[in-house]
Design an enzyme around this catalytic site. Structure first.
Site, PDB file in Angstrom:
ATOM      1  NE  ARG A  11      -3.659  -2.426   0.092  1.00 39.45           N
ATOM      2  CZ  ARG A  11      -3.461  -3.730  -0.088  1.00 39.45           C
ATOM      3  NH1 ARG A  11      -2.252  -4.199  -0.412  1.00 39.45           N
ATOM      4  NH2 ARG A  11      -4.447  -4.593   0.060  1.00 39.45           N
ATOM      5  CG  ASP A  59      14.097   7.361  26.527  1.00 41.92           C
ATOM      6  OD1 ASP A  59      13.387   8.257  26.036  1.00 41.92           O
ATOM      7  OD2 ASP A  59      14.100   7.091  27.748  1.00 41.92           O
ATOM      8  NE  ARG A  70       3.103  11.912  27.962  1.00 41.93           N
ATOM      9  CZ  ARG A  70       3.247  11.477  29.203  1.00 41.93           C
ATOM     10  NH1 ARG A  70       2.258  10.837  29.801  1.00 41.93           N
ATOM     11  NH2 ARG A  70       4.375  11.646  29.864  1.00 41.93           N
ATOM     12  CB  VAL A 109      21.953  12.783  23.400  1.00 43.92           C
ATOM     13  CG1 VAL A 109      22.784  13.604  22.433  1.00 43.92           C
ATOM     14  CG2 VAL A 109      21.421  11.537  22.710  1.00 43.92           C
ATOM     15  CG  ASP A 129      12.153  15.479  28.256  1.00 43.29           C
ATOM     16  OD1 ASP A 129      13.314  15.893  28.032  1.00 43.29           O
ATOM     17  OD2 ASP A 129      11.891  14.714  29.197  1.00 43.29           O
ATOM     18  CG  PHE A 131      14.391  24.662  23.384  1.00 42.70           C
ATOM     19  CD1 PHE A 131      13.169  24.350  22.796  1.00 42.70           C
ATOM     20  CD2 PHE A 131      15.243  25.515  22.724  1.00 42.70           C
ATOM     21  CE1 PHE A 131      12.823  24.885  21.569  1.00 42.70           C
ATOM     22  CE2 PHE A 131      14.908  26.064  21.504  1.00 42.70           C
ATOM     23  CZ  PHE A 131      13.688  25.748  20.918  1.00 42.70           C
ATOM     24  CB  CYS A 170      19.164  25.531  11.689  1.00 38.66           C
ATOM     25  SG  CYS A 170      19.928  26.835  12.664  1.00 38.66           S
ATOM     26  CB  CYS A 193       4.795  17.257  29.809  1.00 41.29           C
ATOM     27  SG  CYS A 193       5.135  17.345  28.063  1.00 41.29           S
ATOM     28  CB  CYS A 250      21.539  31.604  11.874  1.00 40.94           C
ATOM     29  SG  CYS A 250      21.480  30.115  12.884  1.00 40.94           S
TER      30      CYS A 250
HETATM   31 ZN   LIG Z   1      20.237  28.734  11.452  1.00 41.35          ZN
END
Ligand SMILES: [Zn+2]
Length: 347
Positions: A11, A59, A70, A109, A129, A131, A170, A193, A250
């Site tokens: 499919r 993780d 969820r 990480v 989760d 920034f 970016c 959250c 940037c």
């Molecule tokens: Zn950039």
């Protein structure tokens, strides 16, 4: 591709922009999903089913009952068995598609290990989760010219944007301004959250958009100039799609400055969704069996499996991983967490 696989993916092969050539490209593809919560597990499930040939899932956390509302790859038994999310995800995904190679890595990480954990990837997917980790991934992706897909969700809303370094905006183009100031001060007060909750359907919508972008990129059909930021709110029904221009100045994709990769910005210790602190100061692995024996011999209540060890230190609970990290639940105070870690694990 043999007849069995052609039937399995029929499919998707019938969808003209993919076809048999695109499916073959997907089978050869290498993608890394960083973070396996609500977004990461939904994306991983969709990509494994789509036949993305090599998937790595990184993780740092373990499955808890509050995830099950969820995080679609996990079951009650995963929480009962104290399984790390990367281990539970690998097991479930292997059952979904034995044709793809799936590798779950229990780890966090950091600037030191990002090259090792994300190496070989053709595409990086955001399931994180926080920034800080996203800006670290952005630095790594821009520096190495790797496409990646930014995604985030909170409450009933979320957003996602594919990033083609040097060709489309970016994450630093989007989140920082020309003075090099990022808006982390503002972000510190933003809802998470942990404070306002998150709906499974919001994660499902954003994960689907993220997975669709991934399939398009890996099948060789993405045009960087078409990259768009999509925002969605499943409660109000408001959706927006916009082109984000690159900023010439940037600091990442314009000036090749990568402070997150150089480790100048420390990852946040407090985790999303729970009252807990992660300690990852120790650079070497732990012998969990020996540690468990010693703690039990000293009369401490310990539970452990092949991947982690859990110790009750009322009112706190400490979960220790083989890579030396620990998550201390019941506090947001890093000094409390550090002192518990030092007392039971050592410096
Ligand atoms: Zn950039």
């Amino acid at each position: 591709m043999d007849a069995k696989l052609r039937e399995r993916y029929s499919r998707q092969i019938l969808f003209a922009p993919i076809g048999e050539a695109g499916q073959e490209r997907l089978r050869q593809a290498w993608a890394v999903i960083v973070g396996c919560g609500a977004l990461g597990s939904a994306v991983a499930g969709l990509l494994a089913r789509a036949g993305v040939g090599h998937l790595r899932i990184v993780d740092r956390d373990f499955v808890e009952p509050s995830n099950l509302q969820r995080q679609t790859l996990f079951e009650e038994s995963d929480a009962q068995e104290l399984l790390p999310k990367a281990v539970a995800a690998e097991r479930r995904l292997r059952g979904i598609n034995s044709d793809v190679e799936i590798h779950g890595i229990v780890g966090d990480v950091t600037p030191e290990n990002i090259g090792e954990l994300l190496g070989n990837a053709e595409l990086l997917l955001d399931g994180t989760d926080n920034f800080e980790t996203r800006l670290l991934i952005n630095d790594y992706a821009v520096k190495n010219g790797l496409p990646w897909i930014y995604a985030a969700v909170v409450a009933s809303q979320g957003l996602t944007m594919p990033i083609h370094p040097g060709e489309s905006a970016c994450l630093a183009c989007l989140a920082e301004d020309d003075s090099g100031e990022d808006d982390s001060g503002r972000r510190a007060n933003e809802p998470t959250c942990d404070t306002v909750g998150v709906l499974g359907p919001a994660a499902g919508v954003i994960a689907s958009l993220e997975a669709a972008s991934a399939i398009k990129i890996l099948a060789g059909q993405a045009q960087p100039r078409d990259a768009r930021l999509i925002t969605a709110d499943v409660w109000t029904g408001r959706f927006h799609s916009m082109r984000v221009p690159r900023r010439e100045n940037c600091r990442a994709c314009g000036q090749a400055q990568f402070p997150y990769l150089e480790g100048e910005a420390q990852p946040r210790l407090t985790m999303c969704g729970r009252d807990s602190v992660q300690i990852h100061e120790r650079g070497r692995r732990l012998d969990l069996n020996a540690l468990g024996r010693n703690l039990a011999a000293a009369g401490n209540p310990v539970r452990q499996n092949d991947f982690l060890l859990r110790l009750q230190v009322p009112p706190y609970e400490m979960t220790v991983f083989a890579d030396g990290r620990a998550i201390i639940k019941g506090t947001r105070d890093t000094s409390v967490a550090r002192s518990i870690y030092a007392r039971y694990i050592g410096g």
